[in-house]
Design a protein around this motif. Structure first.
Motif: not given
Length: 512
Positions: A456-466, A472-490
């Motif tokens: 559903q969506a692929m996002q990337s984030s980066q903290t100050f220390l990173q 970077h940290t990558i976030h991958v979202s898929v549809m599971t219920s009305i809220a969905g679920k996101t998997f994260t790899l730091k």
């Protein structure tokens, strides 16, 4: 448009599903017990504070608890009388409510899954509970019948999951045998002949025992045991309780260790029994696009998933199973999952790691891919280690200063650093032509297999220390219920981040 659907009645009579129907009368008893369970805390508070404050007497408690029992029974009767349903060709109609009437219409094409459960109360009356999940239904089922005859539940499920609409004219007649009660409740896959089955898999008794012995539910059992232990003061004489506490205070480290080991052992036994009851008689039957799952010894549960609605596969391996090469396989689907399984659905409770590709090839071929991961950059090591070492050092310092034998806590930073390095070694990312692969460890090692078209969506984030190390940290979202679920790899590097976004980008897909 009405559809005349006929099923055998309780005493051989024909029941027309075109008429409005009520649940089995056992629903009154089930609703009564559920109401008592919800009011149990209130009843206990009144009893405890009433005893301490010396308020009221026998007459007060008789009136109070009698009123609760009558209210619960009356509520159950009203719910049973006012709840009615009717099955038609393309939808299920429900009307309920006493003061506030509510009419609901569940269209066949909106149904995501139908779950059939048989808890202890239902099994006493040879009944089942029917739960229907619909698109956008959230974490709870949109429709539930708590007391339904087994053969009728099978008929409703078959009709609602059928792909073809029933013609306007004519009747559809079903004949369901009552000789094998659970066959009627866990239905089509048992009644179809062997040559119609494409695939069937059962969890053997040996692997059920292994799954129970290596279950990760010990933590929950420890929490329960600790909560029960904290209430011992209320259950045993005060003199005995003070004597036990005094003995513990003057005991050596060895005796205290024995007590802790005993609590852990009892917790492990509780988790073992729970796992065996939960996953006993686990069966998978694949018929075309439908995946039929059935499980449970005391509480029977049957679920039908559509292969097309599965959005991701998770392969989970806890610390106890890793040395033996065993894993569990979960699926994320558009209809959500159970709360105790992190809103996922368990597909395979236990199998060897080398068997995964073959089993997925039979059940969900889209996910049967060769899993290869690129390791994270070496500069990620200290990120994984430091986040665990710092709290471990603080905790070890406090424990060593305030508690006897606290010097043993100085090993915590070493264990934290080792576990952080382990997390780094287990992390990885990769992709095939149309599949994204993620691997990470929290307590258990987890591999995620996600088709690109399900993301559903692929996002990337980066903290100050990173930013200091360009991680970077990558976030991958898929549809599971009305809220969905996101998997994260730091802590992936910039090149890995750009490769995944390029693979997922619209331009890259259009070239294909």
């Amino acid at each position: 448009m009405n559809c005349g659907i006929i099923s055998p009645g309780w005493r051989g009579k024909l029941i027309r599903m075109t008429s409005w129907r009520r649940q089995h009368y056992a629903a009154i008893f089930i609703s009564f017990l559920n109401n008592i369970k919800e009011l149990l805390l209130t009843m206990l508070i009144v009893f405890v504070f009433g005893q301490s404050s010396q308020v009221g007497g026998a007459m007060f408690y008789t009136f109070f608890y009698g009123s609760i029992l009558l209210f619960s029974l009356g509520s159950g009767v009203i719910k049973w009388l006012t709840f009615q349903y009717r099955l038609e060709a393309d939808e299920l109609k429900i009307k309920q409510g006493f003061l506030f009437k509510k009419n609901r219409f569940i269209r066949k094409e909106r149904i995501q899954s139908i779950d059939v459960n048989a808890k202890m109360l239902q099994r006493m009356f040879r009944l089942v509970e029917l739960r229907i999940e619909t698109a956008g239904g959230g974490g709870e089922p949109e429709f539930r019948i708590v007391a339904l005859k087994q053969e009728e539940a099978a008929l409703i499920k078959k009709e609602l999951l059928s792909k073809d609409r029933v013609p306007d004219k004519g009747q559809v007649t079903e004949s369901v045998s009552q000789d094998d009660s659970m066959t009627a409740a866990y239905p089509d896959e048992v009644q179809k002949s062997a040559h119609e089955r494409k695939f069937r898999w059962e969890l053997s008794n040996r692997r059920l025992v292994i799954a129970a012995l290596t279950s990760s539910g010990v933590g929950l059992a420890v929490t329960f045991a600790a909560a029960a232990t904290s209430q011992l003061q209320q259950l045993i004489p005060e003199a005995v309780y003070e004597e036990i506490i005094g003995w513990l205070q003057h005991s050596s480290f060895v005796y205290i260790g024995i007590v802790v080991a005993f609590v852990l052992f009892i917790s492990w036994v509780m988790a073992l029994i729970n796992t065996m009851l939960k996953y006993g008689q686990f069966t998978i039957v694949k018929n075309g696009d439908e995946i039929h799952l059935s499980r449970g010894i005391l509480e029977k549960r049957q679920l039908t998933l559509s292969q097309k609605r599965i959005t991701a596969v998770r392969i989970v391996q806890n610390l106890l199973r890793q040395p033996f090469g065993y894993v569990s396989v979960y699926v994320e689907s558009a209809c959500g999952g159970r709360k105790e399984e992190d809103l996922s659905t368990i597909l395979i409770p236990l199998c060897k790691r080398g068997e995964i590709t073959e089993l997925l090839g039979e059940i969900v071929p889209e996910y049967a891919v060769k899993r290869q991961y690129a390791p994270l950059p070496s500069k990620s090591i200290r990120k994984y280690m430091i986040k665990l070492i710092v709290p471990a050092v603080v905790s070890a310092t406090v424990i060593a200063y305030f508690l006897p034998y606290g010097s043993w806590a100085l090993i915590l930073p070493v264990l934290a650093a080792s576990y952080g390095y382990w997390q780094y070694r287990d992390a990885g990312i990769g992709h095939t032509e149309g599949i994204l692969l993620l691997k990470y460890r929290t307590l258990s090692r987890c591999e995620v297999v996600v088709p690109r078209k399900r993301i559903q969506a692929m996002q990337s984030s980066q903290t100050f220390l990173q930013r200091i190390n360009d991680l970077h940290t990558i976030h991958v979202s898929v549809m599971t219920s009305i809220a969905g679920k996101t998997f994260t790899l730091k802590h992936i590097d910039r090149m890995q981040q750009e490769q995944q976004f390029h693979w997922y980008s619209y331009e890259e897909k259009r070239k294909e």
